[in-house]
Write a protein that holds these residues in place. Structure first.
Motif, PDB file in Angstrom:
ATOM      1  N   SER A 145       0.839  -1.204   0.000  1.00 42.57           N
ATOM      2  CA  SER A 145       0.000   0.000   0.000  1.00 42.57           C
ATOM      3  C   SER A 145       0.869   1.247   0.000  1.00 42.57           C
ATOM      4  CB  SER A 145      -0.901   0.017   1.242  1.00 42.57           C
ATOM      5  OG  SER A 145      -1.577   1.260   1.352  1.00 42.57           O
ATOM      6  N   ARG A 146       0.451   2.253  -0.773  1.00 42.01           N
ATOM      7  CA  ARG A 146       1.171   3.528  -0.806  1.00 42.01           C
ATOM      8  C   ARG A 146       0.614   4.521   0.201  1.00 42.01           C
ATOM      9  NH1 ARG A 146       5.907   3.391  -2.521  1.00 42.01           N
ATOM     10  NH2 ARG A 146       5.786   5.651  -2.734  1.00 42.01           N
ATOM     11  N   ARG A 147      -0.434   4.138   0.929  1.00 39.59           N
ATOM     12  CA  ARG A 147      -1.103   5.096   1.802  1.00 39.59           C
ATOM     13  C   ARG A 147      -0.276   5.512   3.034  1.00 39.59           C
ATOM     14  NH1 ARG A 147      -6.857   3.441   4.050  1.00 39.59           N
ATOM     15  NH2 ARG A 147      -7.312   3.541   1.811  1.00 39.59           N
ATOM     16  N   PRO A 148       0.284   4.574   3.809  1.00 36.69           N
ATOM     17  CA  PRO A 148       0.978   4.985   5.038  1.00 36.69           C
ATOM     18  C   PRO A 148       2.195   5.869   4.744  1.00 36.69           C
ATOM     19  CG  PRO A 148       0.508   2.643   5.072  1.00 36.69           C
ATOM     20  CD  PRO A 148       0.247   3.110   3.675  1.00 36.69           C
ATOM     21  N   THR A 149       2.365   6.911   5.536  1.00 36.66           N
ATOM     22  CA  THR A 149       3.480   7.833   5.379  1.00 36.66           C
ATOM     23  C   THR A 149       4.656   7.424   6.263  1.00 36.66           C
ATOM     24  OG1 THR A 149       2.685   9.244   7.165  1.00 36.66           O
ATOM     25  CG2 THR A 149       1.860   9.716   4.930  1.00 36.66           C
ATOM     26  N   ALA A 150       5.773   8.113   6.090  1.00 37.74           N
ATOM     27  CA  ALA A 150       6.950   7.857   6.929  1.00 37.74           C
ATOM     28  C   ALA A 150       6.644   8.159   8.388  1.00 37.74           C
ATOM     29  CB  ALA A 150       8.123   8.703   6.439  1.00 37.74           C
ATOM     30  N   ALA A 151       5.921   9.247   8.630  1.00 38.35           N
ATOM     31  CA  ALA A 151       5.568   9.604  10.010  1.00 38.35           C
ATOM     32  C   ALA A 151       4.724   8.502  10.644  1.00 38.35           C
ATOM     33  CB  ALA A 151       4.811  10.928  10.024  1.00 38.35           C
ATOM     34  N   ARG A 152       3.780   7.961   9.855  1.00 35.31           N
ATOM     35  CA  ARG A 152       2.944   6.866  10.363  1.00 35.31           C
ATOM     36  C   ARG A 152       3.800   5.636  10.693  1.00 35.31           C
ATOM     37  NH1 ARG A 152      -2.612   5.365   9.734  1.00 35.31           N
ATOM     38  NH2 ARG A 152      -2.928   7.595   9.395  1.00 35.31           N
ATOM     39  N   ALA A 153       4.784   5.337   9.855  1.00 34.29           N
ATOM     40  CA  ALA A 153       5.656   4.187  10.109  1.00 34.29           C
ATOM     41  C   ALA A 153       6.464   4.373  11.385  1.00 34.29           C
ATOM     42  CB  ALA A 153       6.584   3.977   8.918  1.00 34.29           C
ATOM     43  N   ILE A 154       6.984   5.580  11.591  1.00 35.03           N
ATOM     44  CA  ILE A 154       7.770   5.839  12.802  1.00 35.03           C
ATOM     45  C   ILE A 154       6.904   5.690  14.043  1.00 35.03           C
ATOM     46  CG2 ILE A 154       8.995   7.633  14.094  1.00 35.03           C
ATOM     47  CD1 ILE A 154      10.082   8.632  11.395  1.00 35.03           C
ATOM     48  N   VAL A 155       5.688   6.233  13.997  1.00 29.56           N
ATOM     49  CA  VAL A 155       4.773   6.100  15.135  1.00 29.56           C
ATOM     50  C   VAL A 155       4.470   4.627  15.396  1.00 29.56           C
ATOM     51  CG1 VAL A 155       2.416   6.549  15.939  1.00 29.56           C
ATOM     52  CG2 VAL A 155       3.738   8.379  14.851  1.00 29.56           C
ATOM     53  N   ALA A 156       4.251   3.864  14.330  1.00 26.66           N
ATOM     54  CA  ALA A 156       3.949   2.437  14.484  1.00 26.66           C
ATOM     55  C   ALA A 156       5.115   1.693  15.122  1.00 26.66           C
ATOM     56  CB  ALA A 156       3.611   1.830  13.121  1.00 26.66           C
ATOM     57  N   ILE A 157       6.328   1.985  14.673  1.00 26.40           N
ATOM     58  CA  ILE A 157       7.509   1.297  15.204  1.00 26.40           C
ATOM     59  C   ILE A 157       7.704   1.614  16.681  1.00 26.40           C
ATOM     60  CG2 ILE A 157      10.020   1.138  15.086  1.00 26.40           C
ATOM     61  CD1 ILE A 157       9.689   1.738  12.034  1.00 26.40           C
ATOM     62  N   VAL A 158       7.718   2.899  17.013  1.00 27.54           N
ATOM     63  CA  VAL A 158       7.973   3.311  18.398  1.00 27.54           C
ATOM     64  C   VAL A 158       6.851   2.828  19.316  1.00 27.54           C
ATOM     65  CG1 VAL A 158       8.236   5.286  19.937  1.00 27.54           C
ATOM     66  CG2 VAL A 158       9.348   5.298  17.690  1.00 27.54           C
ATOM     67  N   SER A 159       5.611   2.989  18.876  1.00 22.98           N
ATOM     68  CA  SER A 159       4.472   2.598  19.715  1.00 22.98           C
ATOM     69  C   SER A 159       4.426   1.090  19.931  1.00 22.98           C
ATOM     70  CB  SER A 159       3.165   3.057  19.066  1.00 22.98           C
ATOM     71  OG  SER A 159       3.130   4.453  18.924  1.00 22.98           O
ATOM     72  N   SER A 160       4.629   0.329  18.866  1.00 20.37           N
ATOM     73  CA  SER A 160       4.522  -1.128  18.993  1.00 20.37           C
ATOM     74  C   SER A 160       5.621  -1.701  19.878  1.00 20.37           C
ATOM     75  CB  SER A 160       4.546  -1.782  17.613  1.00 20.37           C
ATOM     76  OG  SER A 160       5.766  -1.504  16.935  1.00 20.37           O
ATOM     77  N   VAL A 161       6.839  -1.192  19.732  1.00 17.05           N
ATOM     78  CA  VAL A 161       7.929  -1.667  20.585  1.00 17.05           C
ATOM     79  C   VAL A 161       7.658  -1.302  22.040  1.00 17.05           C
ATOM     80  CG1 VAL A 161      10.381  -1.387  21.126  1.00 17.05           C
ATOM     81  CG2 VAL A 161       9.668  -1.662  18.750  1.00 17.05           C
ATOM     82  N   SER A 162       7.156  -0.091  22.281  1.00 18.33           N
ATOM     83  CA  SER A 162       6.836   0.346  23.652  1.00 18.33           C
ATOM     84  C   SER A 162       5.717  -0.492  24.250  1.00 18.33           C
ATOM     85  CB  SER A 162       6.431   1.824  23.648  1.00 18.33           C
ATOM     86  OG  SER A 162       7.462   2.629  23.140  1.00 18.33           O
ATOM     87  N   ALA A 218       4.811  -3.563  23.352  1.00 25.36           N
ATOM     88  CA  ALA A 218       5.302  -4.922  23.583  1.00 25.36           C
ATOM     89  C   ALA A 218       6.144  -4.991  24.852  1.00 25.36           C
ATOM     90  CB  ALA A 218       6.111  -5.396  22.380  1.00 25.36           C
ATOM     91  N   ALA A 219       6.975  -3.972  25.079  1.00 28.10           N
ATOM     92  CA  ALA A 219       7.810  -3.949  26.283  1.00 28.10           C
ATOM     93  C   ALA A 219       6.955  -3.797  27.543  1.00 28.10           C
ATOM     94  CB  ALA A 219       8.813  -2.812  26.184  1.00 28.10           C
ATOM     95  N   PHE A 220       5.922  -2.949  27.464  1.00 28.51           N
ATOM     96  CA  PHE A 220       5.073  -2.690  28.640  1.00 28.51           C
ATOM     97  C   PHE A 220       4.207  -3.893  28.976  1.00 28.51           C
ATOM     98  CE2 PHE A 220       1.078  -1.130  30.508  1.00 28.51           C
ATOM     99  CZ  PHE A 220       1.582  -0.529  31.661  1.00 28.51           C
ATOM    100  N   THR A 221       3.618  -4.520  27.952  1.00 22.92           N
ATOM    101  CA  THR A 221       2.716  -5.645  28.177  1.00 22.92           C
ATOM    102  C   THR A 221       3.431  -6.984  28.245  1.00 22.92           C
ATOM    103  OG1 THR A 221       2.329  -5.963  25.797  1.00 22.92           O
ATOM    104  CG2 THR A 221       0.858  -4.429  26.977  1.00 22.92           C
ATOM    105  N   GLN A 222       4.722  -6.997  27.878  1.00 18.53           N
ATOM    106  CA  GLN A 222       5.488  -8.248  27.788  1.00 18.53           C
ATOM    107  C   GLN A 222       4.841  -9.217  26.808  1.00 18.53           C
ATOM    108  OE1 GLN A 222       8.582  -8.948  29.765  1.00 18.53           O
ATOM    109  NE2 GLN A 222       8.319  -6.745  29.583  1.00 18.53           N
ATOM    110  N   SER A 223       4.256  -8.652  25.735  1.00 23.96           N
ATOM    111  CA  SER A 223       3.574  -9.475  24.737  1.00 23.96           C
ATOM    112  C   SER A 223       3.920  -8.998  23.336  1.00 23.96           C
ATOM    113  CB  SER A 223       2.049  -9.414  24.942  1.00 23.96           C
ATOM    114  OG  SER A 223       1.373 -10.066  23.881  1.00 23.96           O
ATOM    115  N   GLY A 224       4.676  -9.807  22.612  1.00 20.05           N
ATOM    116  CA  GLY A 224       5.001  -9.484  21.236  1.00 20.05           C
ATOM    117  C   GLY A 224       3.787  -9.435  20.322  1.00 20.05           C
ATOM    118  N   PRO A 225       2.858 -10.426  20.412  1.00 23.63           N
ATOM    119  CA  PRO A 225       1.675 -10.382  19.543  1.00 23.63           C
ATOM    120  C   PRO A 225       0.849  -9.111  19.700  1.00 23.63           C
ATOM    121  CG  PRO A 225       1.929 -12.579  20.473  1.00 23.63           C
ATOM    122  CD  PRO A 225       2.957 -11.711  21.138  1.00 23.63           C
ATOM    123  N   ILE A 226       0.722  -8.617  20.914  1.00 19.59           N
ATOM    124  CA  ILE A 226      -0.032  -7.370  21.118  1.00 19.59           C
ATOM    125  C   ILE A 226       0.691  -6.209  20.434  1.00 19.59           C
ATOM    126  CG2 ILE A 226      -0.780  -5.687  22.858  1.00 19.59           C
ATOM    127  CD1 ILE A 226      -1.347  -8.012  24.736  1.00 19.59           C
TER     128      ILE A 226
END
Length: 438
Positions: free
Chosen positions: A399-416, A418-426
């Motif tokens: 998909s061409r829709r997601p922007t670079a800013a959206r990708a950065i938010v996704a990366i930082v948020s998902s890693v955070s 996963a670390a907080f919940t101790q759950s990779g799938p979440i």
């Protein structure tokens, strides 16, 4: 010097010598990083399979079989499922783009699709995580040497790191592809013989029934956890995708990686069965990851013990060179050339790639000495990789829709998350939601 140690020394010397011989064909960075984009289905399948049958798939998976019986199949089986999806979805599509644009790393795709900030963020995260998986391979080598000759852990980690670095840093992917062919032949032969001989050594299948009943099972929750983390990891692994870039055409990608998938799905039974064999004879092992070294040194005929020892050593060494491949390409292309010296010459890039492999091996050895087990090291890597990279790579590819800013938010948020919940799938789910939400 005992015979087992002599075999490992000779075997290691052959790796290094063969690596130096092949390295004479490495004249430019493309030879080192993507094997000159010349790999056919057979060589691509062997270098994939050799990379995927490593510490986790042998020593670690046998340890899981020791505890969980046949349900340990899912550890390697998930790699086979992920590889099949890679071969028939993401793989051919990203290969075509890589061939068209001259890409060498997954970071090249992230830069092309988003921007260099996304590329740098992912490279930094994965460089740290990849050191964990390298440590896991070196821990496995040290455990083999501990059982064989009583070598302390730190010395075994150091010895393994020196062997891998010596042949990989000479020739990169081109060397690895040919050395992996030799390693894969040895490891598949060793395990194919080890299973029936191991079963026979304990009195046949009927003698394994008590150990099978005594073992726990992963259960539905455990299986789903492996599927959620490991399947995506083998679809988006930067090291595997970069090996895929070395294919000569899209057909080689589909066929070669599919063969690798089939090999993994069949191989997954071997460590699970050997773990049950070990449990039947040594039910009180303090460290479950010593199960495979115990079987191959105590239960096998002398000649087969040596072959199995060489097979396991091959598994750890071949997986280690795949990891050095990830480390060297990430540091040299995604960080050095992108941020420090955009005009670096091809010769400079080749030099930095080799030095990055040496530096990565050094830090991997230090981590291996400190980390407690193979599986703990690998779970850290697979979780971080799947959480950080799955959504930006897969959604961005289709998909061409997601922007670079959206990708950065996704990366930082998902890693955070996963670390907080101790759950990779979440964490993975959160990343996909962020990437696809309008």
């Amino acid at each position: 010097m005992n015979l087992q140690l002599a075999v490992l020394i000779i075997y290691s010397a052959l790796f290094i010598g063969f690596g130096l011989f092949i390295s004479r064909r490495v004249k430019k960075a493309d030879d080192f990083l993507v094997a000159g984009r010349s790999l056919g289905p057979g060589l691509l399948a062997t270098t994939f399979l050799a990379a995927n049958i490593g510490a986790g798939s042998t020593v670690g998976a046998t340890g899981l079989g020791y505890v969980y019986g046949l349900s340990a199949w899912w550890w390697v089986g998930c790699a086979g499922i992920g590889s099949f999806l890679l071969a028939n979805t993401v793989g051919p599509k990203i290969w075509a783009l890589a061939a068209k644009n001259g890409w060498r790393t997954v970071g090249d795709f992230l830069d092309y699709r988003y921007n260099r900030s996304v590329r740098g963020l992912v490279a930094a995260l994965l460089w740290a995580g990849t050191l964990m998986i390298l440590a896991g391979q070196l821990i496995a080598i040290s455990q083999i040497l501990e059982v064989v000759i009583g070598l302390p852990k730190w010395q075994g980690c150091l010895a393994g790191g020196v062997v891998v670095t010596a042949y990989f840093s000479a020739g990169g992917l081109l060397t690895s592809a040919w050395v992996n062919l030799v390693q894969l032949t040895v490891k598949l032969t060793g395990f194919a013989l080890a299973v029936p001989f191991g079963i026979a050594a304990v009195g046949g299948l009927s003698a394994l029934q008590p150990a099978l009943h005594a073992s726990s099972t992963l259960g539905t929750r455990g299986v789903l956890s492996y599927v959620a983390i490991l399947v995506p990891s083998f679809i988006i692994s930067p090291g595997l995708i970069q090996k895929l870039y070395g294919a000569r055409d899209a057909h080689a990608v589909r066929v070669g990686v599919s063969w690798n998938s089939l090999g993994l799905l069949v191989f997954a039974f071997a460590p699970a069965i050997l773990g049950i064999v070990a449990h039947s004879q040594y039910p009180a092992l303090a460290n479950r990851e010593l199960a495979l070294p115990m079987v191959m040194t105590k239960l096998m005929p002398g000649w087969l013990g040596l072959l199995t020892l060489a097979a396991v050593f091959s598994a750890e060494v071949s997986a280690s060179d795949a990891i050095l491949f990830m480390l060297s390409s990430s540091l040299s292309v995604d960080l050095y050339k992108t941020f420090l010296r955009p005009r670096a010459s091809d010769r400079d890039l080749l030099f930095v790639s080799r030095m990055a492999a040496v530096v990565g091996a050094f830090f991997g050895i230090l981590l291996a000495i400190e980390l407690p087990s193979i599986i703990s090291a690998l779970q850290i890597f697979y979780t971080l990789m799947a959480v950080a990279l799955s959504a930006p790579l897969i959604v961005g590819l289709y998909s061409r829709r997601p922007t670079a800013a959206r990708a950065i938010v996704a990366i930082v948020s998902s890693v955070s998350i996963a670390a907080f919940t101790q759950s990779g799938p979440i964490g993975i789910l959160a990343a996909f939601v962020i990437m696809i939400t309008p």
